[in-house]
Scaffold this motif. Structure first.
Motif, PDB file in Angstrom:
ATOM      1  N   PRO B  65     101.003 -24.420  99.845  1.00 28.71           N
ATOM      2  CA  PRO B  65     101.514 -23.342  98.974  1.00 28.71           C
ATOM      3  C   PRO B  65     100.395 -22.760  98.109  1.00 28.71           C
ATOM      4  CG  PRO B  65     102.865 -25.320  98.810  1.00 28.71           C
ATOM      5  CD  PRO B  65     101.631 -25.718  99.557  1.00 28.71           C
ATOM      6  N   ILE B  88     104.780 -24.499 102.461  1.00 31.21           N
ATOM      7  CA  ILE B  88     105.418 -25.745 102.015  1.00 31.21           C
ATOM      8  C   ILE B  88     105.690 -26.621 103.245  1.00 31.21           C
ATOM      9  CG2 ILE B  88     107.435 -26.785 100.889  1.00 31.21           C
ATOM     10  CD1 ILE B  88     107.739 -24.092  99.359  1.00 31.21           C
ATOM     11  N   GLU B  93     105.000 -30.895  97.877  1.00 36.25           N
ATOM     12  CA  GLU B  93     104.612 -29.485  97.703  1.00 36.25           C
ATOM     13  C   GLU B  93     105.801 -28.653  97.206  1.00 36.25           C
ATOM     14  OE1 GLU B  93     100.977 -29.093 100.977  1.00 36.25           O
ATOM     15  OE2 GLU B  93     103.033 -28.610 101.585  1.00 36.25           O
ATOM     16  N   GLY B  94     106.953 -28.905  97.793  1.00 40.46           N
ATOM     17  CA  GLY B  94     108.138 -28.164  97.365  1.00 40.46           C
ATOM     18  C   GLY B  94     108.462 -28.428  95.909  1.00 40.46           C
ATOM     19  N   VAL B  97     105.971 -26.650  93.628  1.00 38.10           N
ATOM     20  CA  VAL B  97     106.233 -25.204  93.534  1.00 38.10           C
ATOM     21  C   VAL B  97     107.282 -24.930  92.457  1.00 38.10           C
ATOM     22  CG1 VAL B  97     107.290 -23.251  94.755  1.00 38.10           C
ATOM     23  CG2 VAL B  97     105.514 -24.598  95.887  1.00 38.10           C
ATOM     24  N   ILE B 105     112.880 -22.227  96.401  1.00 38.48           N
ATOM     25  CA  ILE B 105     111.862 -22.136  97.447  1.00 38.48           C
ATOM     26  C   ILE B 105     112.534 -21.701  98.748  1.00 38.48           C
ATOM     27  CG2 ILE B 105     110.323 -23.874  96.455  1.00 38.48           C
ATOM     28  CD1 ILE B 105     111.443 -25.893  98.455  1.00 38.48           C
ATOM     29  N   VAL B 107     112.003 -21.790 103.064  1.00 38.58           N
ATOM     30  CA  VAL B 107     111.257 -22.477 104.126  1.00 38.58           C
ATOM     31  C   VAL B 107     111.551 -21.820 105.471  1.00 38.58           C
ATOM     32  CG1 VAL B 107     111.075 -24.721 102.983  1.00 38.58           C
ATOM     33  CG2 VAL B 107     113.126 -24.192 104.280  1.00 38.58           C
TER      34      VAL B 107
END
Lengths: 411, 264
Positions: B65, B88, B93-94, B97, B105, B107
């Protein structure tokens, strides 16, 4: 040092262009692709669209202006008015921002424009004390002496549209479209506050300066404020670009204006173009040098890329021109130093702070080596272009001499 | 399970490629626009209901990201909810963010690569924070789903979307063939998702007022996302909204601070 910068195969721009530039799978840049539209679109049809667009803005009583037109003593202003007055038959209110770095030739052109086109005009003179303060601050922080000029030129017409309740503003060409192909002509992009902040003002609007500089106060910056959204909506302000409806070719346009309206031109030390920017001692001088320091290329690359796209010079000729001009020393630094109240050493010290080390190597105290974009760009040395490609009819100083021509509150 | 939202939304979309906000056309042609933070700030000022950031080269280039962009956006103190998508590939990582200021988020690659991570993200962040992105095309009555990284399109498998209903809150359906084309969105795409028990966000070639109005009238459509077309005129978000006044969309508004008209 920046490695692996990709260049357009057709013009001289690279992916490092500060407006953003995208190369396609054939290695041709977005600017060149959009330029192709100039030879594909039906410009007569597009002119018809423009005529329909402006029709509702004509004053029925004749007691109000039909539109606001920003002008200067250079850069397409004569051609813009030629289209607006003679072709569209509109009654414009002209507006011009006093940039303080005016050349005698630019003032002469502006007078000529007013007389030949017989228009009313408003001048905006921001008090010189604030302009100097802002210029000093933006020079130190951003390496820009042009922030107040770009801010003033792009906001005064909009403020005037609101204050005079004349909703239509007509600009010439859209720089982002012409240089890097930000939009198709068919998108018919209009003036936006976002573009102004993002590109003209380097991401800083007037109020942003207050948080960056403790040297500036409200009284210095308020004149540069963009009108509120509510005001713009209430008046219905919109700014359109003629370049979306006319096959925009600055060289051809200037030559028409030279023939028909006696537009005056002059040569510059740092580029081969003799038509743009003849109204300013600094744009093609210190401002252009700063561009080379910060961006690794200068205005001559813009001029050469434009002429390559129009097919008037080859890519190799363009690159040769760039290499011939971009390292030429500026001519009018002393005028700027006097205006700002600093000496040559102080100025050089400040501008050296803004050399981009990706493009410049500091070898020893007074020696910088250029590794800028032209040195990475591939091309063959080519024969020079004809001296008649651009014609000069005067000099920046005209018969007045080497000094800024100020008016209004200017001192 | 379809989320019931009181108001439908106009989502301002910012496509980011190589660090630049760009116009995108059909997932294969791009024009530069400017700095993402300037475009986002502008959408916030205009009163977009939500802002969607799609960093389209983060997954294919395995860059993760764009955290530095999220940090810049956080400094803008936006008033508008932010959705971020791009790069992501892990739960960490998610979560990061969201920690950096995104409200939700989305995906896309993960739906192809590892749905289990999407499920775990949903458990960790809540289903309301997860949007599934599906670039699709309608071809002879068949919906094909694009994997943009290898440019292959495959028909949707039966029952595949059933998994999504418990994992994502909304599906962002992108008509990738018509993305960026004026009035290009293919309505047939919507017909094939009519029975899906998920709220839908539509994107790709939506520029035309009456068409948008008609699409928003569908009960499964919760939002329309608009990208390129917002960049051509001042107050584009407000102009879109004004066309739907008195409908179930938040009214347009215009910021006011230093009025020249009231300064008398």
């Amino acid at each position: 040092m920046i490695n692996n910068i990709n260049f357009c195969k057709r013009c001289l721009y690279s992916e490092a262009h500060p407006l953003g530039l995208i190369l396609d799978s054939e290695g041709i840049c977005s600017g060149c692709r959009i330029h192709e539209e100039k030879d594909k679109l039906d410009w007569s049809e597009r002119w018809d669209k423009l005529e329909k667009l402006v029709e509702p803005y004509r004053s029925i009583s004749g007691e109000q202006y039909d539109c606001i037109v920003p002008v200067s003593g250079a850069q397409d202003s004569h051609f813009i008015l030629h289209l607006i007055k003679n072709k569209l038959k509109l009654n414009p209110l002209l507006v011009t921002y006093n940039k303080y770095f005016n050349t005698p030739l630019g003032i002469k052109n502006l007078v000529n424009l007013r007389i030949k086109f017989d228009c009313d005009i408003l001048y905006q003179n921001i008090n010189p004390k604030s302009v100097r303060k802002i210029t000093k601050s933006t020079l130190h922080q951003f390496g820009s002496i042009y922030w107040p000029i770009l801010a003033g030129q792009t906001v005064f017409p909009v403020q005037t549209a609101v204050r005079y309740k004349v909703p239509l503003i007509i600009w010439g060409a859209h720089q982002g479209l012409e240089q890097v192909g930000m939009f198709s002509h068919e998108h018919e992009v209009e003036m936006t506050r976002r573009y102004r902040k993002d590109h003209d003002l380097m991401g800083y609007e007037a109020d942003d300066l207050l948080s960056v500089f403790n040297t500036l106060s409200e009284e210095d910056i308020w004149q540069y404020r963009y009108p509120d959204d509510k005001d713009l909506n209430e008046i219905g302000v919109r700014g359109i670009y003629l370049g979306n409806y006319v096959r925009w070719d600055p060289k051809a346009q200037h030559e028409l204006m030279i023939d028909e309206y006696d537009y005056k031109t002059a040569s510059f030390r740092r580029t081969f173009d003799k038509y743009d920017f003849v109204d300013c001692f600094n744009y093609m001088d210190l401002h252009d040098l700063l561009k080379l320091y910060k961006q690794g290329y200068s205005k001559v690359t813009d001029h050469a890329s434009r002429e390559i796209r129009f097919g008037r010079i080859t890519r190799d000729q363009g690159l040769t021109l760039v290499k011939n001009y971009e390292q030429k020393p500026p001519e009018y630094l002393d005028l700027f130093q006097k205006w700002l109240g600093i000496n040559q050493k102080e100025l050089q010290f400040i501008i050296n702070q803004h050399r981009n080390l990706s493009f410049w190597k500091h070898q020893y105290p007074d020696k910088w080596v250029f590794n800028g974009l032209s040195s990475m760009n591939q091309g063959q040395k080519a024969e020079g272009v004809s001296k008649d490609l651009f014609l000069e009819s005067s000099t920046l100083e005209d018969k007045i001499g080497k000094k800024y021509i100020v008016f209004g509150k200017g001192v | 399970m379809r989320l019931v939202l009181l108001k439908k939304r106009i989502i301002g979309t910012v496509i980011i490629k190589n660090g630049w906000a760009v116009q995108s056309f059909g997932y294969n042609r791009y024009l530069p626009l400017g700095k993402p933070e300037c475009v986002v700030e502008n959408l916030d000022r205009w009163g977009a209901d939500e802002i969607l950031i799609l960093s389209i080269d983060r997954s294919s280039n395995r860059l993760g990201p764009d955290f530095s962009l999220l940090e810049k956006l956080a400094s803008l103190q936006l008033e508008t909810p932010l959705i971020y998508g791009g790069g992501i590939s892990t739960i960490e990582e998610g979560v990061k963010v969201i920690g950096l200021g995104a409200d939700r988020i989305c995906v896309d690659s993960l739906l192809h690569d590892n749905f289990n991570i999407v499920r775990k993200l949903s458990e960790r962040l809540g289903r309301q924070a997860i949007i599934g992105v599906m670039p699709v095309m309608a071809n002879n009555g068949i919906i094909k789903w694009l994997n943009y990284r290898n440019k292959s399109s495959l028909p949707l498998k039966d029952g595949m979307l059933d998994n999504y209903t418990k994992t994502v809150s909304e599906l962002l359906l992108i008509d990738f063939l018509n993305e960026g084309s004026k009035d290009g969105f293919n309505n047939k795409i919507l017909e094939d998702f009519i029975d899906v028990d998920l709220s839908l966000i539509l994107f790709g070639g939506l520029s035309d007022g009456p068409k948008i109005k008609k699409l928003l009238a569908n009960k499964m459509v919760s939002a329309i996302a608009i990208g390129n077309f917002l960049n051509y005129k001042e107050h584009s978000i407000q102009n879109f909204k004004r066309e739907y006044s008195r409908s179930n969309i938040r009214d347009s508004y215009y910021k006011e601070r230093y009025s020249l008209l009231n300064d008398k």
